[in-house]
Design an enzyme around this catalytic site. Structure first.
Site, PDB file in Angstrom:
ATOM      1  N   GLY A 246       0.815  -1.214   0.000  1.00 47.95           N
ATOM      2  CA  GLY A 246       0.000   0.000   0.000  1.00 47.95           C
ATOM      3  C   GLY A 246       0.847   1.261   0.000  1.00 47.95           C
ATOM      4  O   GLY A 246       0.675   2.140  -0.831  1.00 47.95           O
ATOM      5  N   ILE A 596      11.039  -4.591  19.280  1.00 47.19           N
ATOM      6  CA  ILE A 596      10.802  -5.292  18.020  1.00 47.19           C
ATOM      7  C   ILE A 596       9.972  -6.539  18.315  1.00 47.19           C
ATOM      8  O   ILE A 596      10.416  -7.447  19.021  1.00 47.19           O
ATOM      9  CB  ILE A 596      12.133  -5.661  17.338  1.00 47.19           C
ATOM     10  CG1 ILE A 596      12.963  -4.388  17.086  1.00 47.19           C
ATOM     11  CG2 ILE A 596      11.872  -6.397  16.041  1.00 47.19           C
ATOM     12  CD1 ILE A 596      12.285  -3.335  16.245  1.00 47.19           C
ATOM     13  N   LYS A 667       7.368   1.247  19.031  1.00 52.30           N
ATOM     14  CA  LYS A 667       7.359   2.574  18.416  1.00 52.30           C
ATOM     15  C   LYS A 667       6.846   2.493  16.986  1.00 52.30           C
ATOM     16  O   LYS A 667       5.809   3.044  16.655  1.00 52.30           O
ATOM     17  CB  LYS A 667       8.761   3.199  18.433  1.00 52.30           C
ATOM     18  CG  LYS A 667       9.165   3.806  19.766  1.00 52.30           C
ATOM     19  CD  LYS A 667      10.476   4.560  19.619  1.00 52.30           C
ATOM     20  CE  LYS A 667      10.825   5.305  20.887  1.00 52.30           C
ATOM     21  NZ  LYS A 667      12.098   6.061  20.727  1.00 52.30           N
ATOM     22  N   GLY A 670       7.781   0.837  10.036  1.00 49.65           N
ATOM     23  CA  GLY A 670       7.408   0.750   8.626  1.00 49.65           C
ATOM     24  C   GLY A 670       8.069   1.783   7.738  1.00 49.65           C
ATOM     25  O   GLY A 670       8.304   1.530   6.556  1.00 49.65           O
ATOM     26  N   GLU A 671       8.385   2.965   8.284  1.00 46.58           N
ATOM     27  CA  GLU A 671       8.851   4.050   7.431  1.00 46.58           C
ATOM     28  C   GLU A 671      10.252   4.542   7.727  1.00 46.58           C
ATOM     29  O   GLU A 671      10.914   5.108   6.856  1.00 46.58           O
ATOM     30  CB  GLU A 671       7.846   5.202   7.520  1.00 46.58           C
ATOM     31  CG  GLU A 671       6.547   4.826   6.833  1.00 46.58           C
ATOM     32  CD  GLU A 671       5.372   5.709   7.204  1.00 46.58           C
ATOM     33  OE1 GLU A 671       4.999   6.561   6.382  1.00 46.58           O
ATOM     34  OE2 GLU A 671       4.817   5.536   8.289  1.00 46.58           O
TER      35      GLU A 671
END
Length: 710
Positions: A246, A596, A667, A670-671
């Site tokens: 996406g 993580i 936290k 993805g970016e």
């Protein structure tokens, strides 16, 4: 599951979260059992094909529907004169929607590729042939697609933050500085191009509208459709079980609305799938940017003045700004600190969120300028950043929840071999190749959005988790399985997770690196309450015991601190001065991105972002023809992205960095992986050649035009 348990604050940390786990839906995906939006079968299914404008500005004079309606299999042609009317005067979950989605409501054409009609037929092939045969007559008007730094019609826009921030006297600070960098940086138009195209099927069933879609949030899309068609929200259901990428592009788009219109008119299921070329016009993109960065520092490299001004573009029908000055508001402080995001309206499609919006292009400019400042000061680039590490948010003034950027640089420098680097450019060779290394910092906001979840203890001893998450390839299903397993003190194989269905209730979208954090928070609350209920029950009834949660109140405390994921990017490049070819040989990213949840999928996300950073630095560039207002090569043949041959050895790892105010410590990842990556590559190219490249991508012709090396 391991039995070791430690305590972090009030969190019980057990063995599932933090352990590598293959995707719970992995077998379905590799065997083809997983069905995506464009391949789920329906009885009586009809197919719609969008027809797009061939002019960049003007009006539709007429649509010649009669010849097309006579073609084999054609059922309808929807356009501005006969399509259902919709409401466009509402505020959705993310603000006012882009009017491009409200298709066929008027005769105006604001850009090339604007939807002008939908042809519906019995088969996809018939619909495509008819749509390509449809003749539309236009009253064409002059258009303007010229983007440049000197646009007199540019203006500031407050959007997801203030347009302008300022403190201190900038000009005085620059004048008093021993070392000044004043440079302009540009990034081109860039596109998402997810592997799975945008696809939607709409149908009415017993007075209820159902849309099977590929999106980043079913509750979001269902709410938008209900608003647009003036429907009771309870009468709209959107399902999106599997999503093939996406990156910010899969919200409410023209194809879903067109499918709903056609299903309403024909009273049968209608599917609309965009072509790759149509996606270049209708699914958003990253705006080109022109950025000016001015840095003033003492001789020891400490900043006295910082100015980051950015210009991006938007369409004439909707405002969207690429907030490139955002990184400067978090990363570095100065007594005189100014940032500004400005916008210009052109006859182009509306840009949208694209992986690390603002931060990705903004970090290229800022982190390149920091490298230039380090060179001028004669200071190592990492040491320069150490000397300018802020104690609080430079603009917000808020304390950081945690800021382990320097730990990332220390670990990254050790593993990359930074200490052996000769800072002088243009000295290292490997045969015909010039070699160079570069580094850059990364950051991305770590927020959370309100979400709900339901957790059921089943009579057979297993648990069912229902949360309206969207797994867009990130491994969200698996992460939520691990979180639930620990919260319920069981093993992952005892957890079933249901996602991607608006009937599951409100939840945060998969965007802004907030998805897993938001959904996990809701699951943790529900699971905790369920455990309390189970402690008071002697048995579980056949229907199970269910607890529901809502995090709206719980996440309010997050606004009291500056919350970001951070990272340090390192790159080694080889440059052929005879051909201008640039090859990235290796990259290393070390991140401080909260706890993580699943190292296996997390590493894939970070490596994916870094790979996209290579693509951004060296390949990606959508070029718009000023004469027609359209793209050259609007497909994956003409739009270059990094392929396997372009991707070197990439390592991604992380340091301990748990958010103390999050129930899991998450936290977001993805970016942040793409942020800083392009700057690290560009800084490495300078180190290899002695020539600065301030305009992306660093194509071979630009390397050759820039001349030799120092």
């Amino acid at each position: 599951m391991t039995t070791a348990t430690t305590t972090t604050g009030t969190r019980a940390v057990k063995g599932s979260v933090g352990s590598a786990h293959t995707r719970v839906e992995g077998r379905d995906k590799v065997t083809g059992a997983a069905r995506y939006a464009g391949e789920i079968p329906f009885a009586e299914l009809a197919h719609g094909w969008l027809a797009l404008s061939t002019v960049a500005r003007g009006r539709i004079r007429s649509v010649d529907t009669a010849p097309v309606l006579a073609m084999p299999g054609v059922l309808a042609v929807l356009h501005h004169e006969n399509a259902p009317r919709v409401d466009t005067d509402y505020v959705g979950l993310l603000g006012t929607p882009d009017p491009t989605a409200a298709v066929f409501q008027h005769d105006r054409v604001p850009h090339m590729g604007w939807p002008v009609a939908l042809v519906v037929a019995e088969t996809s092939e018939q619909a495509r042939e008819a749509a390509e045969a449809l003749v539309v007559h236009y009253e064409q008007e002059p258009h303007d697609v010229a983007f440049s730094a000197d646009r007199p019609d540019a203006y500031p826009l407050d959007n997801f933050g203030p347009a302008v921030t300022q403190k201190g006297d900038l000009e005085t600070g620059l004048a008093a500085s021993a070392v000044v960098v004043d440079a302009e940086y540009t990034t081109p138009e860039e596109h998402h191009n997810p592997m799975e195209p945008h696809a939607a099927t709409a149908l009415w069933d017993g007075g209820r509208l159902e849309v099977v879609d590929s999106n980043q949030g079913t509750f979001w899309v269902a709410s938008e459709i209900a608003n647009m068609f003036s429907l009771d929200p309870a009468s709209v259901r959107v399902r999106s079980e599997h999503v093939g990428g996406g990156f910010g592009s899969k919200g409410l788009r023209a194809h879903q609305v067109a499918a709903v219109m056609a299903a309403t008119v024909l009273q049968r299921p209608v599917r609309v799938i965009m072509t790759r070329r149509q996606m270049f016009s209708l699914t958003g993109y990253r705006s080109p940017t022109t950025q000016r960065v001015r840095l003033g520092a003492d001789a020891d490299g400490r900043l006295r003045a910082l100015d980051h001004s950015s210009l991006s573009l938007t369409s004439t029908v909707h405002e969207f700004i690429e907030a490139c000055a955002a990184p400067a508001r978090v990363m570095y402080d100065a007594d005189a600190h100014h940032t500004a995001n400005r916008l210009v309206r052109l006859d182009v499609p509306t840009p949208t969120f694209m992986r690390a919006p603002g931060e990705a292009p903004g970090s290229f400019a800022l982190e390149s300028a920091l490298d230039e400042l380090a060179e001028k000061c004669g200071i190592d680039p990492i040491e320069l950043r150490v000397r300018n590490e802020p104690e609080r948010g430079p603009v917000s003034g808020l304390p950081f929840s945690s800021r382990n950027l320097l730990a990332c640089f220390r670990e990254g420098a050790r593993r990359f071999g930074w200490a052996d680097r000769d800072p002088r450019p243009g000295l290292r060779r490997d045969g015909r190749w010039l070699l160079g290394t570069g580094t850059a910092a990364a950051s991305f906001g770590a927020g959370a959005g309100p979400s709900t979840a339901a957790v059921t203890a089943e009579a057979d001893g297993t648990f069912t988790v229902r949360v309206n998450a969207a797994d867009i390839g990130t491994g969200a299903r698996t992460a939520l399985t691990l979180v639930a397993a620990d919260a319920l003190e069981t093993t992952p194989d005892q957890i079933r997770v249901h996602i991607g269905d608006s009937d599951l209730g409100p939840a945060m979208i998969a965007g802004g690196s907030t998805g897993t954090r938001s959904w996990s928070w809701a699951v943790m609350i529900a699971a905790g309450e369920l455990r309390e209920r189970l402690a008071l029950n002697t048995g579980i009834p056949p229907e199970g015991i269910t607890v529901r949660s809502d995090t709206t109140a719980a996440i309010g405390a997050l606004s009291r601190k500056e919350r970001h994921s951070f990272g340090a990017q390192f790159a080694e490049v080889a440059v052929d001065p005879a051909t201008g070819e640039v090859r990235v040989r290796r990259m290393l990213g070390i991140f401080a991105a909260g706890r993580i949840v699943n190292p296996l999928t997390a590493r894939s996300q970070l490596v994916g972002g870094m790979t996209w950073g290579i693509s951004m630095a060296l390949h990606e560039e959508a070029v718009r023809d000023r004469a027609t207002g359209g793209h050259y090569g609007a497909d994956l043949a003409g739009y270059h992205v990094a392929s396997h041959a372009d991707v070197p050895h990439i390592e991604a790892d992380w340091v301990d960095d748990v958010d103390p105010d999050d129930p899991v410590g998450i936290k977001g990842i993805g970016e942040v992986g793409i942020v800083g990556a392009a700057a690290a590559v560009a800084n490495a190219v300078w180190h290899a050649t002695g020539v600065r490249h301030r305009n992306l991508p660093i194509r071979p012709d630009r390397v050759l035009t820039a001349g030799g090396h120092a």
